[in-house]
Design an enzyme around this catalytic site. Structure first.
Site, short mmCIF file in Angstrom:
data_model
loop_
_atom_site.label_atom_id
_atom_site.label_comp_id
_atom_site.label_asym_id
_atom_site.label_seq_id
_atom_site.Cartn_x
_atom_site.Cartn_y
_atom_site.Cartn_z
N SER A 29 0.84 -1.19 0.00
CA SER A 29 0.00 0.00 0.00
C SER A 29 0.88 1.24 0.00
O SER A 29 2.07 1.17 -0.31
CB SER A 29 -0.94 -0.03 1.20
OG SER A 29 -1.94 0.96 1.08
N ASN A 30 0.32 2.40 0.33
CA ASN A 30 1.10 3.64 0.35
C ASN A 30 0.60 4.55 1.46
O ASN A 30 -0.34 4.22 2.18
CB ASN A 30 1.04 4.32 -1.02
CG ASN A 30 -0.38 4.66 -1.41
OD1 ASN A 30 -1.04 5.48 -0.78
ND2 ASN A 30 -0.88 4.01 -2.45
N ARG A 31 1.19 5.74 1.60
CA ARG A 31 0.92 6.63 2.73
C ARG A 31 -0.26 7.56 2.55
O ARG A 31 -0.46 8.47 3.36
CB ARG A 31 2.16 7.47 3.03
CG ARG A 31 3.34 6.67 3.47
CD ARG A 31 4.50 7.58 3.83
NE ARG A 31 5.72 6.83 4.05
CZ ARG A 31 5.98 6.15 5.17
NH1 ARG A 31 5.13 6.15 6.16
NH2 ARG A 31 7.11 5.48 5.28
N SER A 32 -1.05 7.38 1.51
CA SER A 32 -2.20 8.26 1.32
C SER A 32 -3.17 8.17 2.51
O SER A 32 -3.52 7.09 2.95
CB SER A 32 -2.95 7.85 0.04
OG SER A 32 -4.20 8.52 -0.02
N ALA A 96 -4.75 7.51 -4.38
CA ALA A 96 -3.38 7.10 -4.67
C ALA A 96 -3.44 5.60 -5.00
O ALA A 96 -3.23 4.75 -4.15
CB ALA A 96 -2.48 7.35 -3.47
#
Ligand code: C5P
Length: 221
Positions: A29-32, A96
């Site tokens: 996943s990512n930091r959004s 994102a």
């Protein structure tokens, strides 16, 4: 406000990160944080629009009066967006979306037998480009989070994905993701505007106002 160009219009917004399963207990996943997308949903609702928010996993309370469709993966987000695209007047891709996803998710938890483990990844569908390429298509708005040459890359992305408008924001260690404030520069085929640096809520209000103006101009004839 409520008699602006977006009043009574259907606005579809994506928000948050996606999760791409590696096995039943792990994901990429990512930091959004989803804050910008949720703020846009709130502002569009304020402007009198009917808002559907297709949201990846976030820890935010949905704005009142907004319909939320919860998804996890890029593939699920793509499917939910494409199921609604014909019905909406404006699409804003603020999510994102993961660019790559594991080729296969393991059916069982991967055990740590080996010293090295290779994950093979494959590109995810570009939801924004798919919406822009759909006929009939909504007024299509994208985001360009860039660490350098922000306006140049955004102008290129606007043309390449065939968008009506793009909101560019510089991202880096102290800007962009998972923060309450943001900086936005907006570009469209015939012009551009600096929306300044402000809270995501305030910038969302400014961006929705601008989208209403541009949408109103393109749909007035
Ligand atoms: O190409 P890039 O990922 O930088 O483009 C960012 C924009 O495209 C954002 O508006 C994002 O929501 C959208 N996007 C998408 N589907 C993807 C990748 C990006 O909708 N798979």
């Amino acid at each position: 406000r409520r008699n602006g160009a977006l009043a009574g219009r259907r606005v579809l917004i994506t928000a948050g990160p996606t999760r791409e399963a590696i096995d039943p207990v792990r994901f990429l996943s990512n930091r959004s944080s989803g804050k910008m997308g949720y703020a846009l949903a709130w502002a569009a609702r304020e402007a009198g629009a009917e808002v559907v928010l297709v949201s990846g996993p976030v820890s935010l309370t949905p704005p009142a009066g907004v319909e939320v469709v919860a998804v996890e993966s890029a593939a699920q987000m793509y499917a939910q967006v494409m199921a609604q695209v014909t019905d909406c007047d404006v699409f804003i891709g603020a999510a994102a979306v993961a660019d790559y996803t594991p080729v296969t998710a393991a059916g069982q938890k991967i055990k740590k037998h080996r010293d090295r483990l290779q994950l093979e990844l494959v590109r995810t569908p570009d939801i924004l480009a798919a919406v822009a390429g759909h006929r009939p298509r909504p007024f299509t708005v994208g985001f360009a989070a860039e660490t350098e040459r922000v306006r140049e890359y955004a102008r290129d992305k606007l043309a390449r994905k065939g968008l009506d408008l793009i909101a560019a924001n510089p991202v880096g260690p102290s800007q962009g993701f998972d923060r309450d404030d943001n900086t936005l520069w907006v570009l469209w085929p015939g012009g551009e505007r600096d929306l300044g640096t402000a809270s995501k809520r305030e910038l969302a209000r400014r961006l929705i106002t601008l989208i209403g103006e541009r949408y109103g101009q393109e749909n007035s004839t």
